[in-house]
Design an enzyme around this catalytic site. Structure first.
Site, PDB file in Angstrom:
ATOM      1  N   GLY A   1       0.784  -1.240   0.000  1.00 33.05           N
ATOM      2  CA  GLY A   1       0.000   0.000   0.000  1.00 33.05           C
ATOM      3  C   GLY A   1       0.813   1.286   0.000  1.00 33.05           C
TER       4      GLY A   1
ATOM      5  N   THR B   1      14.307  -6.542  -3.233  1.00 34.09           N
ATOM      6  CA  THR B   1      15.472  -7.128  -3.909  1.00 34.09           C
ATOM      7  C   THR B   1      16.212  -8.045  -2.931  1.00 34.09           C
ATOM      8  OG1 THR B   1      15.643  -5.151  -5.273  1.00 34.09           O
ATOM      9  CG2 THR B   1      17.613  -6.527  -5.138  1.00 34.09           C
TER      10      THR B   1
ATOM     11  N   PRO C   1      20.505   9.600  -1.443  1.00 34.04           N
ATOM     12  CA  PRO C   1      21.289  10.157  -2.567  1.00 34.04           C
ATOM     13  C   PRO C   1      22.324   9.163  -3.114  1.00 34.04           C
ATOM     14  CG  PRO C   1      20.989  11.833  -0.903  1.00 34.04           C
ATOM     15  CD  PRO C   1      20.429  10.545  -0.332  1.00 34.04           C
ATOM     16  N   GLN C   2      22.976   8.403  -2.235  1.00 38.46           N
ATOM     17  CA  GLN C   2      23.952   7.429  -2.751  1.00 38.46           C
ATOM     18  C   GLN C   2      23.249   6.351  -3.572  1.00 38.46           C
ATOM     19  OE1 GLN C   2      27.530   6.251  -0.717  1.00 38.46           O
ATOM     20  NE2 GLN C   2      27.053   4.095  -0.938  1.00 38.46           N
ATOM     21  N   GLU C   3      22.080   5.905  -3.084  1.00 36.80           N
ATOM     22  CA  GLU C   3      21.335   4.892  -3.835  1.00 36.80           C
ATOM     23  C   GLU C   3      20.986   5.438  -5.224  1.00 36.80           C
ATOM     24  OE1 GLU C   3      17.998   3.117  -1.836  1.00 36.80           O
ATOM     25  OE2 GLU C   3      17.256   2.174  -3.669  1.00 36.80           O
ATOM     26  N   ARG C   4      20.628   6.712  -5.276  1.00 34.70           N
ATOM     27  CA  ARG C   4      20.232   7.307  -6.562  1.00 34.70           C
ATOM     28  C   ARG C   4      21.420   7.479  -7.494  1.00 34.70           C
ATOM     29  NH1 ARG C   4      15.706  10.179  -2.965  1.00 34.70           N
ATOM     30  NH2 ARG C   4      14.381   8.356  -3.165  1.00 34.70           N
TER      31      ARG C   4
ATOM     32  N   GLY D   1      17.326  -4.237 -35.895  1.00 31.81           N
ATOM     33  CA  GLY D   1      16.207  -4.826 -36.634  1.00 31.81           C
ATOM     34  C   GLY D   1      15.559  -5.939 -35.822  1.00 31.81           C
TER      35      GLY D   1
HETATM   36  C1  LIG Z   1      12.544  -4.674  -9.553  1.00 31.51           C
HETATM   37  C2  LIG Z   1      12.228  -3.834  -8.354  1.00 31.51           C
HETATM   38  C3  LIG Z   1      13.080  -3.869  -7.253  1.00 31.51           C
HETATM   39  C4  LIG Z   1      12.772  -3.135  -6.103  1.00 31.51           C
HETATM   40  N1  LIG Z   1      13.565  -3.256  -4.994  1.00 31.51           N
HETATM   41  C5  LIG Z   1      13.152  -2.686  -3.827  1.00 31.51           C
HETATM   42  C6  LIG Z   1      13.860  -2.934  -2.603  1.00 31.51           C
HETATM   43  O1  LIG Z   1      14.882  -3.645  -2.574  1.00 31.51           O
HETATM   44  N2  LIG Z   1      13.385  -2.391  -1.468  1.00 31.51           N
HETATM   45  C7  LIG Z   1      12.273  -1.600  -1.447  1.00 31.51           C
HETATM   46  O2  LIG Z   1      11.894  -1.157  -0.384  1.00 31.51           O
HETATM   47  N3  LIG Z   1      11.589  -1.341  -2.588  1.00 31.51           N
HETATM   48  C8  LIG Z   1      12.001  -1.866  -3.772  1.00 31.51           C
HETATM   49  N4  LIG Z   1      11.300  -1.632  -4.928  1.00 31.51           N
HETATM   50  C9  LIG Z   1      10.112  -0.779  -4.872  1.00 31.51           C
HETATM   51  C10 LIG Z   1      10.275   0.565  -5.552  1.00 31.51           C
HETATM   52  O3  LIG Z   1      11.179   1.382  -4.867  1.00 31.51           O
HETATM   53  C11 LIG Z   1       8.865   1.171  -5.683  1.00 31.51           C
HETATM   54  O4  LIG Z   1       8.171   0.373  -6.627  1.00 31.51           O
HETATM   55  C12 LIG Z   1       8.880   2.617  -6.093  1.00 31.51           C
HETATM   56  O5  LIG Z   1       9.400   3.424  -5.075  1.00 31.51           O
HETATM   57  C13 LIG Z   1       7.477   3.133  -6.466  1.00 31.51           C
HETATM   58  O6  LIG Z   1       6.539   2.813  -5.489  1.00 31.51           O
HETATM   59  P1  LIG Z   1       5.153   2.119  -5.925  1.00 31.51           P
HETATM   60  O7  LIG Z   1       5.499   0.924  -6.729  1.00 31.51           O
HETATM   61  O8  LIG Z   1       4.335   1.922  -4.701  1.00 31.51           O
HETATM   62  O9  LIG Z   1       4.456   3.157  -6.882  1.00 31.51           O
HETATM   63  P2  LIG Z   1       3.452   4.312  -6.437  1.00 31.51           P
HETATM   64  O10 LIG Z   1       4.020   5.070  -5.319  1.00 31.51           O
HETATM   65  O11 LIG Z   1       2.094   3.726  -6.255  1.00 31.51           O
HETATM   66  O12 LIG Z   1       3.439   5.214  -7.747  1.00 31.51           O
HETATM   67  C14 LIG Z   1       2.625   4.956  -8.891  1.00 31.51           C
HETATM   68  C15 LIG Z   1       2.856   6.099  -9.887  1.00 31.51           C
HETATM   69  O13 LIG Z   1       2.444   7.328  -9.298  1.00 31.51           O
HETATM   70  C16 LIG Z   1       3.490   8.274  -9.335  1.00 31.51           C
HETATM   71  N5  LIG Z   1       3.448   9.119  -8.152  1.00 31.51           N
HETATM   72  C17 LIG Z   1       3.397   8.743  -6.850  1.00 31.51           C
HETATM   73  N6  LIG Z   1       3.399   9.822  -6.057  1.00 31.51           N
HETATM   74  C18 LIG Z   1       3.471  10.901  -6.869  1.00 31.51           C
HETATM   75  C19 LIG Z   1       3.512  12.303  -6.650  1.00 31.51           C
HETATM   76  N7  LIG Z   1       3.507  12.812  -5.425  1.00 31.51           N
HETATM   77  N8  LIG Z   1       3.580  13.125  -7.725  1.00 31.51           N
HETATM   78  C20 LIG Z   1       3.581  12.622  -8.975  1.00 31.51           C
HETATM   79  N9  LIG Z   1       3.547  11.310  -9.248  1.00 31.51           N
HETATM   80  C21 LIG Z   1       3.495  10.453  -8.206  1.00 31.51           C
HETATM   81  C22 LIG Z   1       4.763   7.431  -9.380  1.00 31.51           C
HETATM   82  O14 LIG Z   1       5.842   8.170  -9.899  1.00 31.51           O
HETATM   83  C23 LIG Z   1       4.330   6.281 -10.264  1.00 31.51           C
HETATM   84  O15 LIG Z   1       4.435   6.677 -11.609  1.00 31.51           O
HETATM   85  C24 LIG Z   1      11.615  -2.314  -6.090  1.00 31.51           C
HETATM   86  C25 LIG Z   1      10.790  -2.264  -7.218  1.00 31.51           C
HETATM   87  C26 LIG Z   1      11.073  -3.016  -8.326  1.00 31.51           C
HETATM   88  C27 LIG Z   1      10.126  -2.950  -9.484  1.00 31.51           C
END
Ligand SMILES: Cc1cc2nc3c(=O)[nH]c(=O)nc-3n(C[C@H](O)[C@H](O)[C@H](O)COP(=O)(O)OP(=O)(O)OC[C@H]3O[C@@H](n4cnc5c(N)ncnc54)[C@H](O)[C@@H]3O)c2cc1C
Length: 387
Positions: free
Chosen positions: A137, A166, A250-253, A349
């Site tokens: 959620g 992950t 920031p480091q993760e990014r 292609g």
């Molecule tokens: C392969 C994979 C590996 C991952 N590994 C990890 C991990 O190791 N640990 C961990 O904790 N998480 C992990 N994640 C989770 C990942 O960090 C989240 O999926 C991500 O942060 C987005 O959260 P959400 O999926 O709930 O999307 P949501 O938050 O539901 O977002 C849905 C859409 O709405 C947009 N949105 C949300 N809020 C706003 C806003 N305020 N303004 C504009 N747009 C908005 C988002 O940009 C997105 O496009 C992983 C995900 C994947 C797919």
């Protein structure tokens, strides 16, 4: 000949780092040949033995101080590892997350006792780690997480569920982002370490079926009354979690931008080779002006990205990389990565659409770069706050 016109930052050209880079490249050549990586993709998980092999080769906890069993290197060593994972196509092996996302929380905020308890095992391969923030959620809106860690006697009881984690099937040491005081929002958030071996109430859910990065065991995790000792709160005090996350993200990014950059360089190198050898209408694909223009544009944009990533690495090595600049690198480089990989794939292609071609895999693997580590939309929000 190098693909780009600009080399990597001089900090990475120092002799010690170049020697290290050669040894990492050799390690992946020996331990992660394409046939083995293909098997991991098929299985949806990198075999546990690979973690031990990497630890034995000294690749775990590269930037963790030697006093805690680490390799005593710095961020340059982590950069080299991330780049080699990308350049060698070892997709899905979550060692960089272990080294340069999880370990820093313990190194920077852990108590002396916590550092001695967890870091040596992370360096020698006893522990594989994960960080569990996201929940079914709540992802972007981290303050909305529902997982709790409630004080109970001389410990905490953790309840909640996490998803998309992950290393989720393999990890036996997990940082769980939880509310120690749900009434307090961000200030009530703590990072709770869960040692999963023998932990009652801890369950792993599905190893999720993904669009790409198939070898990564991205999973659901469930915590039902999981008891942890009181001193498993990272740093010892409750309520520090949000600040700790904000300081480390920031480091993760930057890590994600560096991985994106490695993919861009690999995509360009593979495509250049291909368009020189593939023929149509009696000439090489590279001889068409369209191909030249597309690749000229890609090379230009990749060179610009390289300069910016170099700048960010330098800033980070001097502890000056701010959150907004790291967000710029993450969003801009991963957008570019997806664009360049797509344009490169087009030049292959039909072969570009075949799973056996690395460019097809790179296309699928790249997509998530715009999503995890904070979506690119969230990056723009963070940048916008500085306007
Ligand atoms: C392969 C994979 C590996 C991952 N590994 C990890 C991990 O190791 N640990 C961990 O904790 N998480 C992990 N994640 C989770 C990942 O960090 C989240 O999926 C991500 O942060 C987005 O959260 P959400 O999926 O709930 O999307 P949501 O938050 O539901 O977002 C849905 C859409 O709405 C947009 N949105 C949300 N809020 C706003 C806003 N305020 N303004 C504009 N747009 C908005 C988002 O940009 C997105 O496009 C992983 C995900 C994947 C797919």
């Amino acid at each position: 000949m190098p693909v780009l016109n600009v080399p990597r930052t001089p900090a990475l050209a120092e002799e010690e780092i170049v020697l290290f880079e050669n040894s990492v490249a050799r390690f992946f050549d020996d331990h992660a040949p394409e046939s083995r990586v293909a098997k991991w993709r098929e299985d949806g998980i990198v075999e546990r033995a690979m973690w031990t092999e990497a630890a034995q080769a000294g690749l775990a906890c590269l930037s963790t101080p030697e006093a805690y069993g680490g390799m005593g290197g710095d961020y340059r060593h982590e950069v080299v590892l991330m780049e080699q994972l990308g350049l060698k196509g070892v997709d899905g092996f979550g060692l960089s997350l272990h080294n340069s996302i999880v370990a820093p929380y313990i190194v920077h905020y852990g108590t002396e006792e916590q550092k001695r308890r967890w870091l040596p095992g992370m360096a020698d391969g006893t522990y594989v780690t994960a960080i569990a923030m996201t929940e079914p959620g709540a992802g972007s809106d981290l303050q909305g997480i529902k997982t709790t860690a409630k004080k109970d006697g001389n410990g905490y009881v953790v309840n909640g569920s996490k998803t998309f984690i992950t290393n989720g099937q393999t990890a036996n040491l997990i940082i769980v982002v939880a509310k120690t005081d749900p009434a307090e929002g961000a200030k009530g958030t703590s990072l709770v370490m869960v040692e999963t071996d023998g932990a009652e109430g801890f369950e792993r859910g599905r190893n999720l079926d993904k669009l790409g990065q198939e070898a990564a065991d991205t999973s659901e995790l469930f915590f039902n009354d999981v008891r942890v000792p009181a001193d498993n709160i990272i740093g010892g005090d409750e309520g520090q979690g949000f600040v700790q996350l904000m300081q480390q993200l920031p480091q993760e990014r930057l890590n994600i931008a560096i991985q994106g950059m490695a993919t861009i360089e690999r995509a360009l190198a593979l495509t250049l080779d291909y368009v020189k050898s593939r023929k149509a209408f009696g000439k090489a694909i590279l001889d068409f002006q369209n191909t030249q223009f597309v690749l000229a544009e890609c090379k230009t944009e990749a060179t610009v990205a390289r300069v910016f990533v170099n700048h960010c690495i330098e800033q980070h090595l001097h502890k000056r990389l701010d959150a907004a600049t790291a967000s710029m690198a993450k969003y801009w480089v991963t957008d570019l990565e997806n664009k360049i990989v797509d344009r490169c794939l087009q030049l292959f292609g039909g072969f570009g659409y075949m799973a056996e071609y690395p460019i097809a895999r790179m296309y699928r693997d790249s997509r998530v770069q715009k999503i995890y580590g904070g979506t690119n939309e969230i990056m723009k929000m963070l940048i916008a706050r500085t306007l």
